[in-house]
Write a protein that holds these residues in place. Structure first.
Motif, PDB file in Angstrom:
ATOM      1  N   ASP A   1       2.368   3.024   3.112  1.00 52.00           N
ATOM      2  CA  ASP A   1       1.387   4.104   2.959  1.00 52.00           C
ATOM      3  C   ASP A   1       2.092   5.322   2.345  1.00 52.00           C
ATOM      4  OD1 ASP A   1      -1.135   5.173   2.942  1.00 52.00           O
ATOM      5  OD2 ASP A   1      -1.280   5.519   5.086  1.00 52.00           O
TER       6      ASP A   1
ATOM      7  N   HIS B   1       1.002   5.624  -1.723  1.00 51.54           N
ATOM      8  CA  HIS B   1       0.426   6.681  -2.558  1.00 51.54           C
ATOM      9  C   HIS B   1       1.636   7.445  -3.080  1.00 51.54           C
ATOM     10  CE1 HIS B   1      -3.534   5.817  -0.904  1.00 51.54           C
ATOM     11  NE2 HIS B   1      -3.029   5.937   0.321  1.00 51.54           N
TER      12      HIS B   1
ATOM     13  N   HIS C   1      -4.881  -0.752   6.340  1.00 55.37           N
ATOM     14  CA  HIS C   1      -5.135  -0.303   7.728  1.00 55.37           C
ATOM     15  C   HIS C   1      -5.913  -1.281   8.601  1.00 55.37           C
ATOM     16  CE1 HIS C   1      -3.249   3.225   6.282  1.00 55.37           C
ATOM     17  NE2 HIS C   1      -4.248   3.552   5.490  1.00 55.37           N
TER      18      HIS C   1
ATOM     19  N   HIS D   1      -9.200   1.352   1.196  1.00 56.03           N
ATOM     20  CA  HIS D   1      -8.960   1.673   2.603  1.00 56.03           C
ATOM     21  C   HIS D   1     -10.169   1.192   3.405  1.00 56.03           C
ATOM     22  CE1 HIS D   1      -6.621   5.015   0.631  1.00 56.03           C
ATOM     23  NE2 HIS D   1      -5.746   4.656   1.550  1.00 56.03           N
TER      24      HIS D   1
ATOM     25  N   HIS E   1       0.851  -1.219   0.000  1.00 51.52           N
ATOM     26  CA  HIS E   1       0.000   0.000   0.000  1.00 51.52           C
ATOM     27  C   HIS E   1       0.875   1.253   0.000  1.00 51.52           C
ATOM     28  CE1 HIS E   1      -3.698   2.288   0.544  1.00 51.52           C
ATOM     29  NE2 HIS E   1      -3.103   2.989   1.500  1.00 51.52           N
TER      30      HIS E   1
HETATM   31 ZN   LIG Z   1      -3.585   4.948   2.046  1.00 49.40          ZN
END
Ligand SMILES: [Zn+2]
Length: 342
Positions: free
Chosen positions: A322, A64, A271, A234, A62
């Motif tokens: 993340d 971004h 998460h 998410h 995961h």
């Molecule tokens: Zn995220």
């Protein structure tokens, strides 16, 4: 693609063996042993790994990448998830050009590679009704140039929700038909099937609860499964997901996900910090996975995902860095270390 790696202090796979050398042919390990000699007939690149430990490429589940240029933004400090989203990623989103996206992706991927990662799942969600496909192409291009495996989790939103960046910049969300049309274009252009793939596409609405509709989620799940693509989003990063799921849909977030076809061995969530016993039971029963992102969860005060209970229940667990706007780093070693510490 052909290498002989020699004299390593240790070679780690699922454990440690006595082997110090390994041979790679066409991208596959073909031999593990000691005092392996270079082959005469088929020249290979010999690497002296004295003083080094050799371990398998780490898989980041995961990220971004767009946030790699949004580190250390003062307005985002000491904020929880909602405040931080408004102050940092959503504020800058409308300003990310394809050129910026390309450099952000290269920077983020460099950081990952330096920490031993060879696969990156990027949750790329910079889409709206008039978005340019060049933003997405920039991510594919950066990954291809650096030689890392790219799993592009194609984000989407059909509702603006509380996204102040979209509201302020008068950005209209995509329609569900637009999302599926664009997904299909990307699938044909980039997606590779099979275990040797360097590029994979994943269907990944940005939030199940806050910016998607039940109809949109069902349509995307059906399309993903028809095309044998995996699914990601998410979920339960903060307790607001649970509160909103009860308010909007009269059930828990995990039951709502299941009612929309969004649990299964082809699905994993970032998460899952606020998973209760029932959520863990459903995740395990359906083999839905978690991308555990402890640095980001600590930084935003979201909490610590109950991964020990999940492991005991048999939930598939993986690690994600993340985005660097919350983690302030894109290092898999940082995530491994923090996972161990907490
Ligand atoms: Zn995220």
């Amino acid at each position: 693609m052909d290498y002989l790696i020699k004299n390593a202090v240790a070679v780690a796979s699922t454990g440690f063996s006595d082997a110090r050398d390994l041979r790679i042919r066409g991208g596959y390990i073909t031999e593990l042993g000691n005092a392996l000699a270079p082959t005469q007939e088929d020249p290979e690149t010999v690497i002296d790994a004295s003083g080094c430990v050799v371990w398998p490429g780490l898989v980041n589940t995961h990220h971004h990448l767009a946030q790699s240029i949004m580190k250390g933004v003062p307005e985002g400090l000491n904020q929880d998830l909602g405040g931080w989203l408004s102050s940092v990623p959503y504020r800058f989103w409308p300003k990310v050009t394809p050129e910026l996206m390309y450099h952000a992706a290269r920077l983020g991927l460099y950081e990952l590679i330096r920490s031993g990662a060879t696969t990156c799942a990027d949750h790329h969600y910079l889409y709206h009704s008039t978005t340019s496909s060049e933003l997405e192409d920039a991510v594919w291009q950066a990954a291809e140039e650096l030689g890392i495996r790219m799993v592009l989790c194609r984000g989407s939103a059909t509702e603006t929700g509380s996204h102040e960046g979209m509201i302020e910049h008068k950005i209209e969300p995509e329609s569900i038909d637009q999302i599926i049309d664009r997904l299909d274009t990307t699938r044909k252009k980039h997606h590779q099937a099979g275990p040797d793939a360097m590029k994979k596409l994943v269907v990944a609405p940005t939030s199940l609860i806050h910016s998607s509709s039940p109809e949109g989620l069902k349509a995307q799940a059906q399309w993903a499964r028809e095309n044998k693509l995996r699914m990601h989003s998410h979920l339960l990063e903060v307790d607001f997901d649970e509160i909103q799921a009860h308010k909007r849909y009269g059930q828990s977030a995990i039951d709502y996900a299941e009612s929309c076809g969004w649990l299964g061995k082809d699905v994993w969530y970032a998460h899952l910090v606020h998973s209760d016993a029932h959520a863990i039971e459903r995740l395990a029963a359906t083999q839905t996975g978690i991308a555990h992102c402890p640095t980001s969860n600590c930084r935003l005060g979201s909490g610590i995902a109950p991964v020990i209970l999940m492991a005991e229940a048999g939930v598939p667990i993986s690690l994600g860095v993340d985005g660097s706007a919350s983690a302030e780093s894109g290092s898999m070693l940082q995530e491994l270390n923090l996972t161990w510490l907490i």
